[in-house]
Design a protein around this motif. Structure first.
Motif, short mmCIF file in Angstrom:
data_model
loop_
_atom_site.label_atom_id
_atom_site.label_comp_id
_atom_site.label_asym_id
_atom_site.label_seq_id
_atom_site.Cartn_x
_atom_site.Cartn_y
_atom_site.Cartn_z
N SER A 14 5.73 4.64 -7.89
CA SER A 14 5.06 4.61 -6.59
C SER A 14 3.63 5.10 -6.74
O SER A 14 3.37 6.14 -7.36
CB SER A 14 5.81 5.49 -5.59
OG SER A 14 5.07 5.61 -4.39
N SER A 19 1.84 5.83 -4.12
CA SER A 19 1.56 6.61 -2.92
C SER A 19 0.99 7.97 -3.29
O SER A 19 1.45 8.62 -4.23
CB SER A 19 2.84 6.79 -2.12
OG SER A 19 2.64 7.64 -1.02
N GLU A 20 -0.07 8.37 -2.58
CA GLU A 20 -0.73 9.67 -2.76
C GLU A 20 -1.47 9.79 -4.09
O GLU A 20 -1.88 10.89 -4.46
CB GLU A 20 0.28 10.82 -2.60
CG GLU A 20 0.94 10.85 -1.23
CD GLU A 20 1.86 12.03 -1.06
OE1 GLU A 20 1.98 12.84 -2.00
OE2 GLU A 20 2.45 12.15 0.03
N PRO A 43 -2.60 2.38 -2.89
CA PRO A 43 -1.57 3.41 -2.73
C PRO A 43 -0.33 2.93 -1.97
O PRO A 43 0.70 3.61 -1.98
CB PRO A 43 -2.29 4.51 -1.95
CG PRO A 43 -3.73 4.32 -2.25
CD PRO A 43 -3.90 2.83 -2.35
N ALA A 44 -0.42 1.77 -1.32
CA ALA A 44 0.73 1.25 -0.59
C ALA A 44 1.75 0.57 -1.50
O ALA A 44 2.83 0.19 -1.04
CB ALA A 44 0.24 0.26 0.48
N SER A 64 -6.23 1.04 0.64
CA SER A 64 -5.23 0.10 1.17
C SER A 64 -5.79 -0.75 2.31
O SER A 64 -5.35 -1.88 2.51
CB SER A 64 -4.00 0.86 1.67
OG SER A 64 -3.40 1.61 0.64
N THR A 114 4.25 -0.11 -5.02
CA THR A 114 5.09 0.42 -6.09
C THR A 114 5.08 -0.61 -7.21
O THR A 114 5.34 -1.80 -6.98
CB THR A 114 6.53 0.66 -5.61
OG1 THR A 114 6.52 1.66 -4.60
CG2 THR A 114 7.42 1.13 -6.75
#
Length: 351
Positions: free
Chosen positions: A83, A85-86, A43-44, A116, A46
């Motif tokens: 991304s 993320s989340e 998730p860290a 991560s 992109t």
């Protein structure tokens, strides 16, 4: 008559020609490319995603979707940044919907997301031990105030129990029919929910009386293993790496997370307990509890309880650690196992 036959032939020819155009294999025409091209992602990160046009087809638009949700739209093969993320961990499905020459083509690429960071490691300290019925094949534990409720398994001996955890006394016991193998339980809105293993059936009880009030069935989660709740939703394990979210009224499945560390998935997730915003998950046949982020499935911690089994009476039917209960005391859990004669109050300590 000849005109009629000619007309039919022309229509059929047009139909076949049209089918031939739309029946082209999308994977022969287009391919999704991820620039990083790694085995796993976190998730860290992109990622840079683009479409390879293998046959140089004209394209009017390309729409990218991740697990069915639109994430970007472009005019052609230009790359887009995505991304992670989340995003949930596990197997993620990246799709491209391509509009070309009046036809729509769908291509996809499956990739894996892991946590991560490495999980924090914990051990334990025994604070107290209490008597526990060694004939109880413990499947689920949960406190309601100071009363401990327990679900036990095995065909012909499964039950729902209301107990005094300090003395080990069984205050009330409801046997399950012989054809059911009891599994996890949880308590929400004055109702007790209890799973069965392979029978695709859960039972609903009145908390005050233990009177059976109804049943529910499973959906895509084929087996029942563990249950917990966060005061709003119910969470259910099915013996795989998945934990499902259930609607609190209909018990219908609303989706799932997949449990992963920073390197691999964690299968055979069993008994569950909600503890301060995290899911504590017993891993079947492992003397460990995984601390799971309920939003994405990341294992943020692992509690090693490997020596706890040595603290109980050793006998022929003694089985593995199983049973986690939380009473609102910070860093304190109550744990036992299948056919253990003790329930332990333990403090969780970081290594």
């Amino acid at each position: 008559m000849k005109f009629h036959k000619y007309f039919i032939v022309m229509v059929l020819a047009a139909f076949v020609g049209g089918c031939g155009n739309t029946s082209e294999d999308a994977n022969d025409l287009f391919s999704i490319q991820i620039k990083e091209n790694k085995k796993v992602y976190t998730p860290a990160e992109t990622i840079s995603v683009s479409l390879q046009n293998l046959k140089n087809r004209d394209m009017s638009s390309v729409t990218y979707l991740l697990d069915g949700d639109v994430i970007a739209s472009v005019g052609g093969t230009e790359p887009v940044s995505v991304s992670l993320s989340e995003k949930k961990l596990g197997q993620r499905n990246l799709e491209a919907r391509v509009e070309s020459n009046g036809s729509t083509y769908m291509v996809n690429k499956v990739f894996t997301m892991v946590a991560s960071e490495k999980p924090t490691l914990y051990t334990y300290k025994i604070l107290e031990s209490y008597p526990h019925d060694r004939n109880a094949y413990t499947q689920g534990l949960e406190f309601e105030n100071d009363t401990l409720y327990e679900s036990t398994g095995q065909y012909k001996s499964s039950s729902l129990r209301k107990t005094n955890y300090i003395t080990g006394e069984v205050l009330q016991q409801i046997p399950l029919p012989d054809t059911y193998f009891g599994e996890g339980l949880t308590i929400l809105n004055d109702r007790i929910y209890q799973l069965t293993w392979k029978e695709n059936t859960g039972f609903i009880y009145n908390l005050a009386t233990l009177e059976k009030k109804g049943t529910f069935v499973y959906g895509s989660s084929k087996e029942g293993w563990g249950l917990c709740n966060n005061g709003t939703n119910i969470y259910k394990s099915d013996g795989t790496e998945k934990i499902w979210t259930l609607h609190p009224e209909t018990l219908g499945e609303q989706g799932y997370i997949e449990i992963y560390t920073n390197t691999s998935k964690i299968p055979r997730v069993n008994e569950l307990e909600w503890v301060e915003g995290k899911i504590y998950a017993n891993i079947y046949q492992q003397s460990a509890i995984a601390i799971v982020n309920p939003k994405n499935g990341a294992v943020e911690g692992v509690i090693n309880l490997s020596s706890l089994k040595d603290e109980v009476t050793q006998h022929e039917t003694l089985d593995v650690l199983n049973g986690i209960a939380y009473k609102g005391e910070p860093n304190i859990l109550y744990v036992t196992g299948k056919n253990w004669d003790k329930l332990f109050k333990i403090e969780i300590v970081e290594k």
